[in-house]
Design an enzyme around this catalytic site. Structure first.
Site, PDB file in Angstrom:
ATOM      1  N   ILE A   1      -8.509  -2.963   2.751  1.00  0.00           N
ATOM      2  CA  ILE A   1      -7.589  -4.216   2.915  1.00  0.00           C
ATOM      3  C   ILE A   1      -7.995  -5.142   1.645  1.00  0.00           C
ATOM      4  CG2 ILE A   1      -6.890  -6.022   4.361  1.00  0.00           C
ATOM      5  CD1 ILE A   1      -7.507  -4.179   6.897  1.00  0.00           C
ATOM      6  N   PRO A   2      -7.230  -5.264   0.701  1.00  0.00           N
ATOM      7  CA  PRO A   2      -7.812  -5.760  -0.623  1.00  0.00           C
ATOM      8  C   PRO A   2      -7.860  -7.289  -0.464  1.00  0.00           C
ATOM      9  CG  PRO A   2      -5.418  -4.941  -0.786  1.00  0.00           C
ATOM     10  CD  PRO A   2      -5.773  -4.486   0.526  1.00  0.00           C
ATOM     11  N   CYS A   3      -8.776  -7.973  -0.041  1.00  0.00           N
ATOM     12  CA  CYS A   3      -8.940  -9.397   0.017  1.00  0.00           C
ATOM     13  C   CYS A   3      -9.550  -9.726  -1.254  1.00  0.00           C
ATOM     14  CB  CYS A   3      -9.890  -9.572   1.354  1.00  0.00           C
ATOM     15  SG  CYS A   3     -11.429  -8.866   1.318  1.00  0.00           S
ATOM     16  N   HIS A   4     -10.030  -8.769  -2.091  1.00  0.00           N
ATOM     17  CA  HIS A   4     -10.464  -9.129  -3.489  1.00  0.00           C
ATOM     18  C   HIS A   4      -9.148  -9.631  -4.289  1.00  0.00           C
ATOM     19  CE1 HIS A   4      -9.740  -4.769  -3.741  1.00  0.00           C
ATOM     20  NE2 HIS A   4      -9.262  -4.991  -4.769  1.00  0.00           N
TER      21      HIS A   4
END
Length: 160
Positions: free
Chosen positions: A127-130
């Site tokens: 889950i690409p919070c970056h």
């Protein structure tokens, strides 16, 4: 019952946690909110879903854009899940701001509320919070540290 395995990435050790069917957590060791909501795990390096996640991570860290072919079940409030769903829609190699995510939810939503949900994402990388940045592309907080966020963004060629 939760199961866990470790993964050695080029930017740090990672703990992967599953309920046996879906991934419920993926954290860099020592990041904020590490194992939040999970009391204990049973080590199991042979769980089939872990093999899929490790293959995904191998491909990802080799600069590829792998597809997720396994279930993710992050634990959190409905609001957080709504934010995390939007994170999943950010394409590889692109970013959104906290404000842009807020506006997708409601015209009255604050970027700070979105930031809180992003920061509590229990399934890093997948889950690409970056891929969430501040106004004008400014790099802001990342639960595993800005150094790791920068490296992830470099892998996706967002930063050079």
């Amino acid at each position: 019952m939760y199961y866990s395995t470790d993964y050695s990435s080029p930017i740090g050790e990672i703990l992967i946690v599953s309920d046996g069917e879906a991934i419920v957590g993926l954290w860099f060791y020592a990041q904020k909110y590490f194992m939040a909501g999970i009391d204990d795990t049973v080590p199991d390096d042979d769980l089939p879903i872990f093999k899929k996640v490790k293959k995904f991570l191998d491909d990802y860290f080799n600069g590829l854009n792998p597809r997720i072919d396994f279930r993710l079940e992050p634990k959190g409030s409905e609001f957080r899940k709504k934010v995390w769903k939007i994170l999943m829609e950010i394409p590889y190699g692109e970013t959104l701001t906290y404000g842009e995510i807020a506006s997708k939810i409601s015209s009255k939503m604050s970027a700070q509320a979105v930031g809180g949900a992003v920061g509590h994402n229990p399934i890093s990388i997948l889950i690409p919070c970056h891929r969430v940045v501040g106004t004008n592309g400014k790099l802001t907080g990342y639960a595993a540290g800005l150094d790791k966020k920068k490296e992830l963004l470099k892998i996706e060629k967002i930063l050079s």
